[in-house]
Design an enzyme around this catalytic site. Structure first.
Site, mmCIF file in Angstrom:
data_model
loop_
_atom_site.group_PDB
_atom_site.id
_atom_site.type_symbol
_atom_site.label_atom_id
_atom_site.label_comp_id
_atom_site.label_asym_id
_atom_site.label_seq_id
_atom_site.Cartn_x
_atom_site.Cartn_y
_atom_site.Cartn_z
ATOM 1 N N SER A 1 46.788 40.580 31.643
ATOM 2 C CA SER A 1 46.545 41.746 30.813
ATOM 3 C C SER A 1 45.193 42.353 31.133
ATOM 4 C CB SER A 1 46.578 41.345 29.332
ATOM 5 O OG SER A 1 46.263 42.446 28.515
ATOM 6 N N HIS A 2 45.063 43.623 30.809
ATOM 7 C CA HIS A 2 43.775 44.302 30.934
ATOM 8 C C HIS A 2 42.805 43.870 29.843
ATOM 9 C CE1 HIS A 2 46.269 46.904 33.413
ATOM 10 N NE2 HIS A 2 45.154 47.402 33.914
ATOM 11 N N SER A 3 43.323 43.301 28.779
ATOM 12 C CA SER A 3 42.523 42.987 27.601
ATOM 13 C C SER A 3 42.591 41.497 27.270
ATOM 14 C CB SER A 3 43.040 43.795 26.406
ATOM 15 O OG SER A 3 42.513 43.312 25.200
ATOM 16 N N SER B 1 47.660 48.358 36.868
ATOM 17 C CA SER B 1 46.939 47.572 37.871
ATOM 18 C C SER B 1 47.116 46.072 37.684
ATOM 19 C CB SER B 1 45.449 47.930 37.889
ATOM 20 O OG SER B 1 44.833 47.558 36.674
#
Length: 131
Positions: free
Chosen positions: A11-13, A73
């Site tokens: 995940s991005h977070s 991404s």
């Protein structure tokens, strides 16, 4: 099979992945290793090649690993890791992040094989919340 399929949440977070990991811990047995590869090394939003590669190694208990990216991404970075460092028994799945992770974790907790865990995650696209 003595070990469960592992799960990597890309995940991005870090916060998002930690919350999902907590949820999976409640829904699946303790035998399922869920590892988050989330955010960047400095704690920011984004994805990290090194964190993904490390999480895959950590999640692999011998029965395989399902890698679930959130979006954009994270998918591209996970693909790059798996192209650069191919590992038998690691499957990148196209699944909704939350629903796919839940389906994968619950299925993995039954001792199911990698193909079945990956299929459960991908089948989560069909889950409807409202009819």
């Amino acid at each position: 099979m003595s070990e469960h399929v592992g799960i990597v949440l890309v995940s991005h977070s870090a916060g998002l992945a930690a919350g999902l990991r907590e949820l999976l811990g409640e829904l699946a047995s303790g035998g399922v290793r869920v590892v988050a590869a989330a955010g960047t090394e400095d704690g920011g939003l984004g994805t990290s090649y090194e964190l993904i590669a490390g999480a895959i190694a950590e999640a692999d208990l011998g029965a395989g690993v399902v890698v679930l990216p959130d979006l954009g991404s994270s998918v591209l970075t996970a693909v790059t890791v798996l192209e650069d460092e191919p590992r038998p028994g690691v499957k990148l799945v196209d699944a909704p992040f939350v629903e796919g992770a839940v389906a994968a974790a619950v299925t993995a907790s039954t001792g199911a094989a990698l193909a079945e865990v990956a299929a459960a995650a991908e089948e989560a696209w069909a889950f409807r919340k409202l009819r």
